[in-house]
Design a protein around this motif. Structure first.
Motif, short mmCIF file in Angstrom:
data_model
loop_
_atom_site.label_atom_id
_atom_site.label_comp_id
_atom_site.label_asym_id
_atom_site.label_seq_id
_atom_site.Cartn_x
_atom_site.Cartn_y
_atom_site.Cartn_z
N VAL A 133 47.09 54.56 32.17
CA VAL A 133 47.14 56.01 32.05
C VAL A 133 48.20 56.46 33.06
N ILE A 134 49.21 57.15 32.58
CA ILE A 134 50.30 57.59 33.45
C ILE A 134 50.44 59.10 33.37
N ASP A 135 50.64 59.72 34.54
CA ASP A 135 50.84 61.17 34.62
C ASP A 135 52.32 61.46 34.72
N GLY A 136 52.78 62.43 33.97
CA GLY A 136 54.19 62.78 34.06
C GLY A 136 54.59 63.77 32.99
N ARG A 137 55.88 63.71 32.61
CA ARG A 137 56.42 64.64 31.62
C ARG A 137 57.59 63.97 30.90
N TRP A 138 57.95 64.54 29.77
CA TRP A 138 59.08 64.02 29.00
C TRP A 138 60.40 64.46 29.62
N VAL A 139 61.37 63.54 29.59
CA VAL A 139 62.73 63.83 30.03
C VAL A 139 63.67 63.37 28.92
N GLN A 140 64.59 64.24 28.52
CA GLN A 140 65.54 63.86 27.47
C GLN A 140 66.75 63.24 28.14
N SER A 141 66.91 61.93 27.93
CA SER A 141 68.01 61.18 28.52
C SER A 141 68.05 59.78 27.92
N ASN A 142 69.25 59.25 27.74
CA ASN A 142 69.42 57.87 27.28
C ASN A 142 69.57 56.90 28.44
N GLU A 143 69.54 57.42 29.67
CA GLU A 143 69.84 56.61 30.85
C GLU A 143 68.90 55.43 31.05
N PHE A 144 67.60 55.61 30.80
CA PHE A 144 66.64 54.55 31.11
C PHE A 144 65.94 53.99 29.88
#
Length: 185
Positions: A133-144
């Motif tokens: 279970v991971i807490d976070g948010r979406w990021v739009q990027s092709n970097e990773f």
């Protein structure tokens, strides 16, 4: 028979009481006057902060990977908890552009994959195919992106690893030995 108070008795009683006006109280100076109010305000702020953090953590929505990917645009940059299993072979240590260490991996549920970049502490139990279970948010990027390759990754800063109850199944020999010695109930 009841006795009636005379003027002499009243004089005796009032003679023992000092009815003269007292000297006026000196008003407290600035700091002494406001100190109790500041202490109360500080305590209220601390209680409010603790409640805010507790409610913020309690209101994080749990989403499975497939649901989180499907609702990615709707979720925007809101924080939520995502549940999935790390994909075998996807776990790699990386460094972000600002030099911070991170762990990049992909999680999957029902053949829907999402890339994750995790910057918080990593549990000792973190391993492929063990649900997290991971807490976070979406990021739009092709970097990773390493597996999903869809132009998005989940930026996580908190991880919980599911603990299984396989101790009894995997360690029946030790349990039997403990039962024989009378140490296991």
């Amino acid at each position: 028979m009841s006795e009636v108070a005379t003027d002499e008795g009243a004089e005796e009683i009032s003679g023992s009481l000092d009815l003269s006006p007292r000297a006026p109280r000196v008003a407290r100076s600035g700091w002494r006057r406001w100190a109790p109010a500041l202490v109360v305000a500080l305590v209220m702020v601390m209680i409010g902060f603790v409640l805010w953090r507790a409610l913020a953590d309690a209101t994080l929505v749990f989403r499975e990977v497939d649901d989180a990917v499907e609702r990615r645009l709707e979720l925007g940059d809101d924080r939520f908890r995502m549940i999935g299993s790390p994909v075998s072979g996807s776990i790699q240590e990386i460094h972000l552009t600002d030099g911070r260490p991170a762990v990049a991996f992909a999680v999957v549920i029902d053949d829907v994959v999402a890339d994750v970049v995790h910057t918080g502490g990593v549990s000792d139990q973190f391993q492929p195919e063990v649900p997290v279970v991971i807490d976070g948010r979406w990021v739009q990027s092709n970097e990773f992106g390493n597996i999903a390759q869809d132009g998005w990754y989940f930026a996580s800063d908190r991880m919980l690893v599911k603990h299984d109850n396989d101790y009894r199944v995997n360690n029946t020999e030790r349990i039997n030995e403990a039962e024989e010695r009378g140490q296991y109930q």
